[in-house]
Write an enzyme that holds these catalytic residues in place. Structure first.
Site, short mmCIF file in Angstrom:
data_model
loop_
_atom_site.label_atom_id
_atom_site.label_comp_id
_atom_site.label_asym_id
_atom_site.label_seq_id
_atom_site.Cartn_x
_atom_site.Cartn_y
_atom_site.Cartn_z
N ALA A 331 -31.88 -30.52 43.29
CA ALA A 331 -30.89 -31.25 42.48
C ALA A 331 -31.22 -31.18 40.99
O ALA A 331 -31.70 -30.15 40.51
CB ALA A 331 -30.78 -32.69 42.98
N SER A 332 -31.00 -32.28 40.28
CA SER A 332 -31.11 -32.25 38.82
C SER A 332 -32.54 -32.14 38.31
O SER A 332 -32.75 -31.95 37.10
CB SER A 332 -30.47 -33.51 38.24
#
Length: 619
Positions: A331-332
């Site tokens: 993810a981020s």
């Protein structure tokens, strides 16, 4: 007239010659017989002396193997993590027992023997060599030993064996890092025989099965010795002739910080997830926590079938080392590395800005890739893209870069390949590429696949250890070390040897780009979890979807199954000026990364950086 007497003439010369030949033949036969006798005597007394002497000694000398004591395991501060404790077991030699069932019934009358222990013993008996002892009960209390000793005369062929057995004083706190030892089974023996090491395990019943115990088995095990004793015709010992002492295994010191490891397990509190902390100055792993865990001591003493089945079928999968085998979408948390690639490639600069209306579209395509902030972030540069975790910025960046550049750059940070950490239980994760997808799914790579990879989703998966190691490269500005658990080992002369595996550094065309990315991560930390900390830190959170949400649907965490909720992630390091700890946190199905993984990261960094230097962990 009387008959004339016949006169016989003797040829004395011929007779003498015949006698001489016969005498010589007889003498030659005697010489040959004596020669054969002397030859046999020479063969017996000289040529085959050693062989026949050994055979003779075998009838009166018994050689008993002396197993070595296993090396101890300590943490980086000298706290004992794996020790050897004395134990007593009840051993039976089948060929010396006339009525096995009667013997078992008699033993059960004086010592508590469970039905499962008796059943396991009976099953093992079918494939066991009758002249070798077989364990019936592996853990006898001192009271049970005393009771049996009084009644031992009633049980010929049954003895109590004393020895040392592995013990892990901190139970499940370190299971997935330390691993455990277990009884040598047929598969272990076959492997040892293939490697030519079976002779080194004479008298040894246990071998490393997982983790450090397995990886450093040759160092921890040691070398066996032996005892020679003279016995009578009944096999009873008369006297000891020779003792060759075993060589104990080497003690090893790990990079693990026990107090930090305990803190990690306390913060996870049985929830599914992992915390990995690394010392960026040398790659030493400070904490390798996987939750839920289990007590490794039950495997040492012989886990029951029921208990093992419960572990194996547990939906939370405690047997899996999530730190090295758990595979999650990053993810981020990888957006800082994506931004670094964009700066290096020239796709963006420090001042490049894009407009974020809350979504992004591939030119000529109606499908909208939504930002987590539905109304958008407005104008966004590289700093704000990381601080505010703007998805739209990275959709656009991934489109400009393409999957080939992304895959090649991320591979340099260790994604998609084993980290070579010193335990065998490790997954490589997935760093997708065109070739990977064609080989895996026999499908071409689509541009939409690239867009998802741009925000750390799609086919991309990583382990918490890989995530921590990649963040360490950012914190080190390109300096890379192989993550490792071994800090040092004892040598025969008492000195310590510290192995360090430094890899070639990752060199950028513009070294200033390191500072841009790290400064953005520092701003992220200051803006949220670390604004009131007594030290400077850098961080990036992540919230990973575990299923796809329809184009116009809204993710509703309150009305979906728990196993479909987002994974919460965070990477962080401190102090910002000269990092001494880098960590990665993954919580399965916990929801928003900042709200759930963030407090754990703050507590871990506080524990390590602000602790009292003389404070020691408790058992």
């Amino acid at each position: 007239m009387s008959p004339r007497k016949r006169i016989t003439m003797h040829d004395h010369a011929a007779e003498a010659s015949l006698f001489k030949r016969r005498a010589l033949f007889t003498f030659a036969c005697v010489i040959i017989m004596v020669a054969i006798l002397l030859g046999n005597l020479y063969h017996l007394q000289v040529t085959s002396f050693t062989d026949y002497s050994t055979r003779s000694d075998d009838n009166r000398i018994r050689v008993l193997p002396l197993p070595p004591s296993r090396g101890l395991i300590y943490d980086r501060n000298g706290v004992l993590l794996a020790e050897n404790q004395p134990f007593y077991s009840l051993e039976l030699v089948p060929e010396k027992i006339k009525d096995m069932n009667a013997t078992l019934d008699g033993l059960a009358a004086i010592i508590e023997i469970s039905d499962e222990e008796r059943e396991d013993f009976t099953k093992s008996l079918k494939h066991h060599r009758r002249f070798k002892p077989l364990t019936l009960k592996s853990r006898l209390s001192e009271e049970e030993v005393a009771i049996f000793s009084v009644n031992q005369h009633n049980f010929p062929g049954v003895e109590v064996e004393a020895g040392l057995k592995r013990h892990y004083p901190f139970g499940g706190t370190l299971t997935h890092a330390l691993g455990y030892v277990g009884r040598i089974n047929s598969r272990d023996r076959e492997a040892l025989e293939r490697s030519g090491e079976w002779s080194d395990y004479a008298g040894t019943k246990f071998i490393g099965k997982q983790g450090i115990e397995k990886f450093y088995e040759p160092i921890l095990h040691g070398k066996p010795g032996h005892l020679e004793e003279e016995v009578n015709n009944r096999g009873r010992s008369i006297r000891t002739l020779k003792v060759v002492e075993p060589k104990p295994g080497q003690d090893i010191y790990l990079t693990i910080d026990l107090k930090l490891q305990q803190k990690a397990m306390e913060l996870l509190d049985g929830r599914r997830g992992s915390i990995v902390a690394i010392d960026p100055t040398d790659g030493g792993i400070l904490a390798l926590a996987s939750s839920p865990s289990y007590d490794p001591n039950q495997f040492v003493h012989g886990i029951s079938g029921k208990a093992y089945s419960e572990l194996l079928n547990n939906r939370s999968r405690p047997l899996i080392n999530r730190a090295t085998q758990g595979q999650y979408a990053p993810a981020s948390t990888v957006k800082p590395i994506m931004a670094l690639l964009g700066l290096e490639d020239g796709a963006v600069t420090e001042k490049t800005r894009i407009w974020d209306p809350g979504f992004w579209q591939i030119p000529g395509v109606e499908h909208k890739y939504r930002d987590w902030k539905r109304w958008g972030h407005g104008w966004v540069d590289v700093y704000h893209s990381i601080v505010d975790s703007c998805d739209t910025y990275f959709y656009d960046l991934a489109y400009k870069l393409g999957i080939t550049k992304i895959s090649e750059f991320m591979t340099q940070f260790g994604f998609g390949q084993p980290s070579n950490v010193d335990i065998y239980e490790e997954a490589s994760g997935i760093m997708p590429s065109r070739d990977w997808k064609r080989a895996r799914y026999k499908q071409p790579w689509w541009i939409g696949d690239t867009i998802s990879v741009g925000i750390g989703q799609g086919y991309w998966t990583t382990t918490p250890l890989q995530l921590a190691a990649a963040t360490a490269i950012l914190a080190n500005k390109g300096k890379r070390f192989t993550p490792h658990l071994m800090k040092a080992m004892t040598q025969e002369d008492g000195t310590l040897k510290t192995p360090t595996d430094e890899m070639p550094p990752l060199v950028l065309k513009n070294p200033k780009n390191w500072d841009i990315i790290n400064n953005a991560m520092r701003q992220t930390a200051h803006k949220s979890r670390f604004n009131d900390a007594n030290y400077t830190a850098a961080m990036k959170t992540g919230t990973a979807q575990v299923f796809s949400v329809a184009q116009d649907a809204k993710y509703d965490a309150d009305n979906i199954d728990e196993n479909l909720k987002d994974n919460a992630l965070i990477v962080a390091y401190a102090p910002y000026e000269k990092p001494t700890i880098v960590l990665a946190v993954v919580l399965e199905n916990a929801g928003w990364g900042g709200a759930n993984a963030g407090p754990i990261a703050r507590a871990m960094l506080d524990e390590y950086i602000l602790r009292e230097p003389k404070e020691q962990p408790k058992k």
